[in-house]
Enzyme design. Structure first.
Site, PDB file in Angstrom:
ATOM      1  N   MET A  27       0.841  -1.198   0.000  1.00 51.49           N
ATOM      2  CA  MET A  27       0.000   0.000   0.000  1.00 51.49           C
ATOM      3  C   MET A  27       0.882   1.257   0.000  1.00 51.49           C
ATOM      4  O   MET A  27       0.410   2.352   0.294  1.00 51.49           O
ATOM      5  CB  MET A  27      -0.940  -0.006   1.199  1.00 51.49           C
ATOM      6  CG  MET A  27      -1.934  -1.177   1.159  1.00 51.49           C
ATOM      7  SD  MET A  27      -3.456  -0.872   2.025  1.00 51.49           S
ATOM      8  CE  MET A  27      -2.875  -0.635   3.687  1.00 51.49           C
ATOM      9  N   LEU A  30       6.648   3.212   1.459  1.00 54.73           N
ATOM     10  CA  LEU A  30       7.569   2.070   1.581  1.00 54.73           C
ATOM     11  C   LEU A  30       8.636   2.292   2.649  1.00 54.73           C
ATOM     12  O   LEU A  30       9.183   3.374   2.789  1.00 54.73           O
ATOM     13  CB  LEU A  30       8.239   1.790   0.230  1.00 54.73           C
ATOM     14  CG  LEU A  30       7.286   1.490  -0.935  1.00 54.73           C
ATOM     15  CD1 LEU A  30       8.085   1.241  -2.219  1.00 54.73           C
ATOM     16  CD2 LEU A  30       6.387   0.294  -0.633  1.00 54.73           C
ATOM     17  N   GLY A  33      10.818  -2.759   5.703  1.00 52.78           N
ATOM     18  CA  GLY A  33      10.049  -4.013   5.668  1.00 52.78           C
ATOM     19  C   GLY A  33       9.664  -4.363   4.240  1.00 52.78           C
ATOM     20  O   GLY A  33       9.924  -5.475   3.755  1.00 52.78           O
ATOM     21  N   HIS A  34       9.067  -3.369   3.555  1.00 50.60           N
ATOM     22  CA  HIS A  34       8.705  -3.583   2.141  1.00 50.60           C
ATOM     23  C   HIS A  34       9.956  -3.872   1.305  1.00 50.60           C
ATOM     24  O   HIS A  34       9.949  -4.752   0.451  1.00 50.60           O
ATOM     25  CB  HIS A  34       8.050  -2.329   1.570  1.00 50.60           C
ATOM     26  CG  HIS A  34       6.782  -1.910   2.232  1.00 50.60           C
ATOM     27  ND1 HIS A  34       6.663  -0.734   2.930  1.00 50.60           N
ATOM     28  CD2 HIS A  34       5.559  -2.503   2.298  1.00 50.60           C
ATOM     29  CE1 HIS A  34       5.440  -0.602   3.388  1.00 50.60           C
ATOM     30  NE2 HIS A  34       4.731  -1.672   3.035  1.00 50.60           N
ATOM     31  N   LYS A 145       5.450 -11.673   7.368  1.00 51.57           N
ATOM     32  CA  LYS A 145       4.867 -12.375   8.521  1.00 51.57           C
ATOM     33  C   LYS A 145       4.249 -11.381   9.501  1.00 51.57           C
ATOM     34  O   LYS A 145       3.508 -11.766  10.401  1.00 51.57           O
ATOM     35  CB  LYS A 145       5.953 -13.184   9.239  1.00 51.57           C
ATOM     36  CG  LYS A 145       6.418 -14.408   8.494  1.00 51.57           C
ATOM     37  CD  LYS A 145       7.471 -15.108   9.349  1.00 51.57           C
ATOM     38  CE  LYS A 145       7.906 -16.435   8.781  1.00 51.57           C
ATOM     39  NZ  LYS A 145       8.910 -17.073   9.659  1.00 51.57           N
ATOM     40  N   LYS A 146       4.604 -10.091   9.343  1.00 50.75           N
ATOM     41  CA  LYS A 146       4.036  -9.036  10.189  1.00 50.75           C
ATOM     42  C   LYS A 146       2.499  -9.121  10.185  1.00 50.75           C
ATOM     43  O   LYS A 146       1.850  -8.964  11.201  1.00 50.75           O
ATOM     44  CB  LYS A 146       4.511  -7.684   9.655  1.00 50.75           C
ATOM     45  CG  LYS A 146       3.749  -6.474  10.105  1.00 50.75           C
ATOM     46  CD  LYS A 146       4.324  -5.939  11.356  1.00 50.75           C
ATOM     47  CE  LYS A 146       3.717  -4.668  11.889  1.00 50.75           C
ATOM     48  NZ  LYS A 146       2.588  -4.092  11.239  1.00 50.75           N
ATOM     49  N   GLN A 150      -3.288 -12.325   7.642  1.00 48.28           N
ATOM     50  CA  GLN A 150      -3.420 -12.034   6.203  1.00 48.28           C
ATOM     51  C   GLN A 150      -2.640 -13.063   5.393  1.00 48.28           C
ATOM     52  O   GLN A 150      -3.160 -13.628   4.423  1.00 48.28           O
ATOM     53  CB  GLN A 150      -2.896 -10.626   5.937  1.00 48.28           C
ATOM     54  CG  GLN A 150      -2.646 -10.293   4.485  1.00 48.28           C
ATOM     55  CD  GLN A 150      -2.189  -8.863   4.295  1.00 48.28           C
ATOM     56  OE1 GLN A 150      -2.966  -7.943   4.459  1.00 48.28           O
ATOM     57  NE2 GLN A 150      -0.930  -8.648   3.944  1.00 48.28           N
ATOM     58  N   LEU A 181       8.511  -2.419  11.894  1.00 50.84           N
ATOM     59  CA  LEU A 181       8.283  -1.330  10.938  1.00 50.84           C
ATOM     60  C   LEU A 181       6.863  -1.424  10.400  1.00 50.84           C
ATOM     61  O   LEU A 181       6.347  -2.504  10.132  1.00 50.84           O
ATOM     62  CB  LEU A 181       9.284  -1.422   9.784  1.00 50.84           C
ATOM     63  CG  LEU A 181      10.741  -1.171  10.122  1.00 50.84           C
ATOM     64  CD1 LEU A 181      11.572  -1.112   8.846  1.00 50.84           C
ATOM     65  CD2 LEU A 181      10.904   0.131  10.892  1.00 50.84           C
ATOM     66  N   SER A 183       3.959   1.293   8.065  1.00 50.25           N
ATOM     67  CA  SER A 183       3.670   2.612   7.478  1.00 50.25           C
ATOM     68  C   SER A 183       2.932   3.477   8.483  1.00 50.25           C
ATOM     69  O   SER A 183       3.027   4.701   8.456  1.00 50.25           O
ATOM     70  CB  SER A 183       2.812   2.450   6.223  1.00 50.25           C
ATOM     71  OG  SER A 183       3.477   1.615   5.297  1.00 50.25           O
TER      72      SER A 183
HETATM   73  P1  AMP Z   1       1.358  -2.951   3.480  1.00 48.40           P
HETATM   74  O1  AMP Z   1       1.935  -1.890   2.586  1.00 48.40           O
HETATM   75  O2  AMP Z   1       1.287  -2.548   4.911  1.00 48.40           O
HETATM   76  O3  AMP Z   1       0.061  -3.507   2.932  1.00 48.40           O
HETATM   77  O4  AMP Z   1       2.388  -4.148   3.449  1.00 48.40           O
HETATM   78  C1  AMP Z   1       2.797  -4.754   2.252  1.00 48.40           C
HETATM   79  C2  AMP Z   1       3.565  -6.014   2.570  1.00 48.40           C
HETATM   80  O5  AMP Z   1       4.699  -5.686   3.373  1.00 48.40           O
HETATM   81  C3  AMP Z   1       2.742  -7.021   3.388  1.00 48.40           C
HETATM   82  O6  AMP Z   1       3.020  -8.325   2.925  1.00 48.40           O
HETATM   83  C4  AMP Z   1       3.254  -6.808   4.787  1.00 48.40           C
HETATM   84  O7  AMP Z   1       3.128  -7.948   5.615  1.00 48.40           O
HETATM   85  C5  AMP Z   1       4.715  -6.496   4.523  1.00 48.40           C
HETATM   86  N1  AMP Z   1       5.295  -5.786   5.660  1.00 48.40           N
HETATM   87  C6  AMP Z   1       4.816  -4.690   6.291  1.00 48.40           C
HETATM   88  N2  AMP Z   1       5.602  -4.358   7.341  1.00 48.40           N
HETATM   89  C7  AMP Z   1       6.593  -5.281   7.376  1.00 48.40           C
HETATM   90  C8  AMP Z   1       7.717  -5.501   8.243  1.00 48.40           C
HETATM   91  N3  AMP Z   1       7.979  -4.707   9.275  1.00 48.40           N
HETATM   92  N4  AMP Z   1       8.524  -6.554   7.981  1.00 48.40           N
HETATM   93  C9  AMP Z   1       8.255  -7.383   6.934  1.00 48.40           C
HETATM   94  N5  AMP Z   1       7.227  -7.230   6.091  1.00 48.40           N
HETATM   95  C10 AMP Z   1       6.394  -6.197   6.304  1.00 48.40           C
END
Ligand code: AMP
Length: 273
Positions: A27, A30, A33-34, A145-146, A150, A181, A183
């Site tokens: 989303m 970035l 984590g991303h 895995k955060k 999901q 981490l 967003s």
């Molecule tokens: P989001 O933009 O929050 O929808 O996240 C996109 C992808 O990044 C999803 O698969 C999340 O699980 C992963 N993600 C978000 N935060 C982290 C993190 N701290 N460590 C690893 N993956 C993450």
């Protein structure tokens, strides 16, 4: 890096690729984590597609859809520097029609924990992920895995709908002090950030108890709740890797989950043991 906003153009781009394709849905806004997911995809595939889309159907009324951090210019630079081949940034109108068929998350596993506190959230997640997987037809798709529930529900969907993508779970990336981490961390004030740290602290405590031999989930959860008391806890739960609630920790098959509000910010974290 090619930038695409139209889903049909993405399909066309995809159909020309013969080699392996890695896909990382996000989303945006970035962070490391991303970036860890993106780097892994680049390492393991010939081409990497990243999507950035703040998906409205996974936000409940009253949630932070409008306020959700958007940093599109720096996101594009991050993807370019990382070596992403294709960045897909659809608009709401191109990816959704006015009369969409309904995708429903499983009535039990999609409506406990995150799904209980955010009813319908996973319907929206699965709806957009299914669209994105069909558009990109990736060899491998990378998820953190955060967002453990999901990840489980997506693996479950891929299995039940016989999709041919391999879902790759990726480790949680944390700040040096332990904060996972996210967003949404930008919402936190300095004092709130201290309370936000209690989520990872409670998980560390749980792992310490388990290392010392404790197996009773209630006792572990109780001690976690004590640490989390300055926050507004939504749940503290220990499940197996299929998201069945556990009474006793199963080593190598348990996930300790926590969700709590710090001020107005809702945070989640977990530890796989
Ligand atoms: P989001 O933009 O929050 O929808 O996240 C996109 C992808 O990044 C999803 O698969 C999340 O699980 C992963 N993600 C978000 N935060 C982290 C993190 N701290 N460590 C690893 N993956 C993450």
């Amino acid at each position: 890096m090619i930038q695409i906003t139209n889903p049909n153009e993405l399909q066309e781009y995809r159909n020309y690729i013969q080699e392996s394709v890695g896909f990382v849905p996000t989303m945006g806004a970035l962070h490391e984590g991303h970036i860890s997911l993106i780097k892994r995809s680049i390492k393991e595939n010939s081409k990497t597609i990243v999507s950035i889309f703040v998906n409205p159907t996974q936000f409940l009324p009253g949630e932070d859809l409008d306020a959700y951090p958007r940093k599109i210019e720096s996101d594009i630079k991050i993807c370019e520097l990382a070596g992403v081949d294709c960045l897909f940034m659809p608009t709401i109108d191109t990816i959704y029609t006015k009369d969409e068929l309904a995708i429903k998350a499983p009535s039990i596993k999609g409506y406990i924990l995150e799904g209980y506190n955010r009813p319908g959230h996973f319907d929206g997640v699965l709806q957009i992920v299914l669209k994105l997987l069909n558009l990109t037809k990736p060899t491998h798709a990378y998820f953190g895995k955060k967002d453990a529930q999901q990840l489980f529900l997506i693996q479950n969907m891929v299995k039940q709908l016989y999709l041919s993508t391999n879902i790759v779970p990726c480790e949680i990336i944390r700040e040096s002090d332990g904060l996972a981490l996210s967003s949404r961390n930008v919402y936190l004030s300095n004092t709130e950030r201290k309370d936000a740290l209690l989520l990872s602290k409670s998980l560390k405590k749980a792992t310490k108890l388990i290392i010392e031999g404790e197996r009773e989930c209630q006792k572990i959860q109780h001690q976690m709740m004590e640490i989390l008391s300055p926050t507004a806890v939504e749940y503290v739960q220990i499940v197996d890797r299929d998201f069945n609630y556990l009474e006793e920790v199963l080593i190598d098959n348990s996930i300790i989950l926590v969700a709590a509000r710090v001020g107005k910010t809702r945070l989640i974290d977990n530890m796989w043991v």
